[in-house]
Design a protein around this motif. Sequence first.
Motif, PDB file in Angstrom:
ATOM      1  N   ILE A  93       0.834  -1.194   0.000  1.00 25.23           N
ATOM      2  CA  ILE A  93       0.000   0.000   0.000  1.00 25.23           C
ATOM      3  C   ILE A  93       0.872   1.248   0.000  1.00 25.23           C
ATOM      4  CG2 ILE A  93      -1.968  -1.087   1.140  1.00 25.23           C
ATOM      5  CD1 ILE A  93      -0.945   0.002   3.764  1.00 25.23           C
ATOM      6  N   LYS A  94       0.267   2.362  -0.384  1.00 26.20           N
ATOM      7  CA  LYS A  94       0.986   3.627  -0.418  1.00 26.20           C
ATOM      8  C   LYS A  94       1.019   4.236   0.987  1.00 26.20           C
ATOM      9  CE  LYS A  94      -0.527   4.740  -5.126  1.00 26.20           C
ATOM     10  NZ  LYS A  94      -1.339   5.700  -5.952  1.00 26.20           N
ATOM     11  N   ILE A  95       2.237   4.463   1.472  1.00 29.23           N
ATOM     12  CA  ILE A  95       2.418   5.013   2.818  1.00 29.23           C
ATOM     13  C   ILE A  95       3.034   6.397   2.704  1.00 29.23           C
ATOM     14  CG2 ILE A  95       3.527   4.720   5.057  1.00 29.23           C
ATOM     15  CD1 ILE A  95       3.610   1.711   4.517  1.00 29.23           C
ATOM     16  N   ALA A  96       2.350   7.386   3.226  1.00 32.75           N
ATOM     17  CA  ALA A  96       2.914   8.733   3.314  1.00 32.75           C
ATOM     18  C   ALA A  96       3.567   8.884   4.679  1.00 32.75           C
ATOM     19  CB  ALA A  96       1.831   9.789   3.144  1.00 32.75           C
ATOM     20  N   VAL A  97       4.864   9.163   4.693  1.00 30.57           N
ATOM     21  CA  VAL A  97       5.597   9.428   5.930  1.00 30.57           C
ATOM     22  C   VAL A  97       5.759  10.944   6.035  1.00 30.57           C
ATOM     23  CG1 VAL A  97       7.750   9.106   7.203  1.00 30.57           C
ATOM     24  CG2 VAL A  97       6.806   7.224   5.832  1.00 30.57           C
ATOM     25  N   ILE A  98       5.248  11.521   7.111  1.00 33.40           N
ATOM     26  CA  ILE A  98       5.267  12.971   7.268  1.00 33.40           C
ATOM     27  C   ILE A  98       5.858  13.319   8.633  1.00 33.40           C
ATOM     28  CG2 ILE A  98       3.823  15.048   7.477  1.00 33.40           C
ATOM     29  CD1 ILE A  98       1.841  13.704   5.568  1.00 33.40           C
ATOM     30  N   GLY A  99       6.742  14.295   8.641  1.00 33.84           N
ATOM     31  CA  GLY A  99       7.309  14.765   9.903  1.00 33.84           C
ATOM     32  C   GLY A  99       8.819  14.850   9.866  1.00 33.84           C
ATOM     33  N   GLU A 100       9.343  15.910  10.456  1.00 35.16           N
ATOM     34  CA  GLU A 100      10.793  16.126  10.447  1.00 35.16           C
ATOM     35  C   GLU A 100      11.554  15.023  11.159  1.00 35.16           C
ATOM     36  OE1 GLU A 100      13.565  19.990  11.172  1.00 35.16           O
ATOM     37  OE2 GLU A 100      12.580  19.204  12.969  1.00 35.16           O
ATOM     38  N   ASN A 101      10.979  14.471  12.242  1.00 35.74           N
ATOM     39  CA  ASN A 101      11.694  13.452  12.998  1.00 35.74           C
ATOM     40  C   ASN A 101      11.890  12.149  12.230  1.00 35.74           C
ATOM     41  OD1 ASN A 101      12.117  15.108  15.146  1.00 35.74           O
ATOM     42  ND2 ASN A 101      10.848  13.975  16.595  1.00 35.74           N
ATOM     43  N   GLY A 130      -3.091  11.596  -1.117  1.00 40.17           N
ATOM     44  CA  GLY A 130      -2.933  10.512  -2.083  1.00 40.17           C
ATOM     45  C   GLY A 130      -2.435   9.211  -1.504  1.00 40.17           C
ATOM     46  N   ALA A 131      -2.379   9.095  -0.165  1.00 38.28           N
ATOM     47  CA  ALA A 131      -1.828   7.898   0.464  1.00 38.28           C
ATOM     48  C   ALA A 131      -2.921   7.000   1.027  1.00 38.28           C
ATOM     49  CB  ALA A 131      -0.868   8.299   1.579  1.00 38.28           C
ATOM     50  N   ASP A 132      -2.621   5.711   1.122  1.00 36.98           N
ATOM     51  CA  ASP A 132      -3.521   4.780   1.793  1.00 36.98           C
ATOM     52  C   ASP A 132      -3.409   4.927   3.309  1.00 36.98           C
ATOM     53  OD1 ASP A 132      -4.441   3.495  -0.615  1.00 36.98           O
ATOM     54  OD2 ASP A 132      -2.480   2.512  -0.707  1.00 36.98           O
ATOM     55  N   ILE A 133      -2.182   5.132   3.756  1.00 35.16           N
ATOM     56  CA  ILE A 133      -1.896   5.257   5.190  1.00 35.16           C
ATOM     57  C   ILE A 133      -0.921   6.413   5.383  1.00 35.16           C
ATOM     58  CG2 ILE A 133      -0.513   4.177   7.026  1.00 35.16           C
ATOM     59  CD1 ILE A 133      -1.885   1.584   6.480  1.00 35.16           C
ATOM     60  N   ASN A 162      -7.170  12.637   5.531  1.00 35.41           N
ATOM     61  CA  ASN A 162      -6.873  11.203   5.572  1.00 35.41           C
ATOM     62  C   ASN A 162      -7.031  10.704   7.007  1.00 35.41           C
ATOM     63  OD1 ASN A 162      -5.801   8.579   5.426  1.00 35.41           O
ATOM     64  ND2 ASN A 162      -4.421   9.157   3.756  1.00 35.41           N
ATOM     65  N   LYS A 163      -8.157  10.043   7.256  1.00 36.36           N
ATOM     66  CA  LYS A 163      -8.436   9.550   8.602  1.00 36.36           C
ATOM     67  C   LYS A 163      -7.531   8.385   8.993  1.00 36.36           C
ATOM     68  CE  LYS A 163     -12.034  12.252   9.204  1.00 36.36           C
ATOM     69  NZ  LYS A 163     -11.962  13.380  10.174  1.00 36.36           N
ATOM     70  N   ASN A 164      -6.885   7.798   8.020  1.00 31.12           N
ATOM     71  CA  ASN A 164      -6.052   6.616   8.260  1.00 31.12           C
ATOM     72  C   ASN A 164      -4.634   7.061   8.627  1.00 31.12           C
ATOM     73  OD1 ASN A 164      -6.331   3.883   8.463  1.00 31.12           O
ATOM     74  ND2 ASN A 164      -5.740   3.442   6.363  1.00 31.12           N
ATOM     75  N   VAL A 169      -7.027  10.366  16.171  1.00 32.64           N
ATOM     76  CA  VAL A 169      -6.162   9.449  15.422  1.00 32.64           C
ATOM     77  C   VAL A 169      -6.408   8.009  15.874  1.00 32.64           C
ATOM     78  CG1 VAL A 169      -4.419  11.215  15.059  1.00 32.64           C
ATOM     79  CG2 VAL A 169      -4.240   9.704  17.036  1.00 32.64           C
ATOM     80  N   PRO A 170      -6.295   7.056  14.977  1.00 32.66           N
ATOM     81  CA  PRO A 170      -6.576   5.669  15.348  1.00 32.66           C
ATOM     82  C   PRO A 170      -5.440   4.969  16.088  1.00 32.66           C
ATOM     83  CG  PRO A 170      -6.089   5.824  13.011  1.00 32.66           C
ATOM     84  CD  PRO A 170      -6.157   7.233  13.517  1.00 32.66           C
ATOM     85  N   ALA A 171      -4.194   5.463  15.932  1.00 33.55           N
ATOM     86  CA  ALA A 171      -3.070   4.739  16.528  1.00 33.55           C
ATOM     87  C   ALA A 171      -1.962   5.710  16.926  1.00 33.55           C
ATOM     88  CB  ALA A 171      -2.529   3.695  15.554  1.00 33.55           C
ATOM     89  N   ILE A 172      -1.299   5.388  18.049  1.00 32.50           N
ATOM     90  CA  ILE A 172      -0.207   6.214  18.569  1.00 32.50           C
ATOM     91  C   ILE A 172       0.886   5.293  19.087  1.00 32.50           C
ATOM     92  CG2 ILE A 172       0.470   8.034  20.191  1.00 32.50           C
ATOM     93  CD1 ILE A 172      -2.537   8.735  20.443  1.00 32.50           C
TER      94      ILE A 172
END
Length: 735
Positions: free
Chosen positions: A384-392, A463-466, A506-508, A527-530
């Motif tokens: 699946i398409k994973i968008a990774v976001i964040g400076e860390n 545009g991401a799945d997750i 993107n709720k996912n 958010v669903p997961a942390i």
Amino acid sequence: MKLIVKLGMLCTMAFMSVPVIGQQIPVAYLDVNRPVEERVESALSLMTLEEKVAMCHAQSKFSSKGVARLGIPEVWSTDGPHGIREETYWDEWGGAQWTNDSCTAFPALTCLAATFNTNLSLAYGESIGEEARYRNKTILLGPGVNMYRTPLNGRNFEYMGEDPYLASRMVVPYIHGVQSTGVAACVKHFALNNQEVWRGHINVNVSDRALHEIYLPAFKAAVQEGEVWSVMGAYNQFRGEQCCHSDLLLNKILKGEWGFDGLVISDWGGVHNTDQAVNNGLDIEMGTYTDGLTTSGKFPYSSYFLADPFRKGLEEGIYDMEVLDDKVRRILRVIFRTTMSANRPFGKFVSPEHSEVARKVAQEGIVLLKNKNQFFPIPVDKKIKIAVIGENASRSLVEGGGSSSLKAAYEISPLEGLKEKYGEEYITYSIGYASGPSLYGREEPSKYDADSLSKAAVDVAKGADIVLFIGGLNKNHYQDCEGGDRKSMDLPFGQDKLIQDIMKVNKNTAVILLSGNAVAMPWVDQVPAIMQGWYLGSEAGSALADVVSGDVNPSGKLPFSFPKKLEDNSAHFYGELSYPGDSIDQYYKEDILVGYRWFDTKKIKPLYAFGFGLSYTSFDYGDLSIDKNQASDKETVKVMFTLTNSGKTDGAEVPQLYVNKAKSAVSRAEKELKVFDKVYLKAGESKKVELELLISSLAYYDEKASDWVVEPGVYSILLGSSSSDIKSKVNLKVE
């Protein structure tokens, strides 16, 4: 051949002799087969006054003198508790630009504490000790065991959480591991150094009971069980005395009550007075402000409080020679246990074994806080398409933070780890937000436009799945950094708004926090997961990807409570005089109610409780039983229950044993952790778990008697998976 044999025999004689200025003198201190105390007395008897005094203060940023005339080496120390600091110039903080001093970065100690795994703590200590030994260091300046009193403390990431029992159990094997490599561990910062704001002078006032029950147990365990060889004083004051020369802390408690036989080293710049430094238990003075290059500079090494002023006082009879000899004995003791010990092992540096330990600690320290609808794990074969976001996700998190900043041989970022795990073609990255550079002592703004970064990240999320948002804190000033506390619990750099903007498209979206502190989570219900990921070191990306993908089942537990808001924390509940003080004095008004003790006793629900952590499997706890219903304070009680992995995935659980006493002559916390274990179970496997409870551990500190008292009566033994999730209990009568 005969000559070689005779020389070999000479080395094992009870006494050897060598010519010194035309005369023969005994050199028993060179015989590594002799007891350390005999060697210490032998060396001491040969030293001049000047040589003795010279051992009691720095000669460079990280070293103090030996006695070259007698072949006694210098003492070289190194930061820090989760990696060996790069080499610096003789008297500068800046790196010396060596090409062979890049270390393995191990996860920060909050992560180690979150493993609740004492075996891993031993492996961690052995590994970091080997790296210090390879670099020929005498003392490793760590571990740190100050208590997590406030989520604003800039150095919390260097410590082992809010509970004195957890810190005590984790620090002992760490010390054993380090010292097995021929390097002295140095437990710090003794004591009550629980904030960075005004750390150099703030005068801490705390009750004797809270001092002994909360803030000293980990240090005591380090000394009496860990047999640590050195202790570092703290910057702050305690009851009007600077901790680096506190008669109460160093002479009466550390060296008196606890029988500590090692050396006390000051924190850098923590010494303020010659008379107190001489008489109140300090052995080596380090880092007092100096240019260090001449004997006539602004404040050269010869002008340190334990240098020329000490020597002159001895010559004039102001100070007792026995006080000097005691300091030198302690220094020699550490030298003979390390650099001049028999069979000192060789070290290793950036070895595959060290990388494996770093990765294992990171894997077991990651805490799964929320996992709605089994968001995690994300199987690799999903494609699946994973968008990774964040400076860390891409920023180095081994640099910065003050004295614990590392020059790592390598650092696998979360972004790199995820790309390696899932394939680059499935990962899209957007930085989302940006901070300034890691600069000690000051903030620098980002050079990027925040609105542009946020807009680009939201576009990628669409545009991401997750979406995996990888944020948190970093080691900038006013974040997780020495020399300054955080200004609030909020995520910095606009992350809260960015998370909420991403959720709109993107709720996912899952949030992965990399930090050494608790943060506010205004988006927690959205958010669903942390995941709480800490500073994970060289193997950060690999370990994180292992857990995200399900190759590793998360088993970390929170070593401190996450409050919903800052005012819910006990240090902040009582106002500024409790934290941060009035710039002169500070009063720990919460007394013994630190962390979960406060939340549970005051019936304040935390955001996430101490000891909490989810798994990809489920665990069922059987009923609790004990081998006796009545016991004396000299006995040990066996506590038994059955633990079952009722899910479909292998995993590990941390059962925690708390104790409550409802009717007591003194005020008590609702519950206190007394035992824990880490239990590994295959899917469907059951195991009978036995935990041993020392009745003596139920004692409280009686301020009138200045002693520990086990109060008779009925105690409730509570079994839980966290401080807020108690599974069963049983009563025990103590006589």
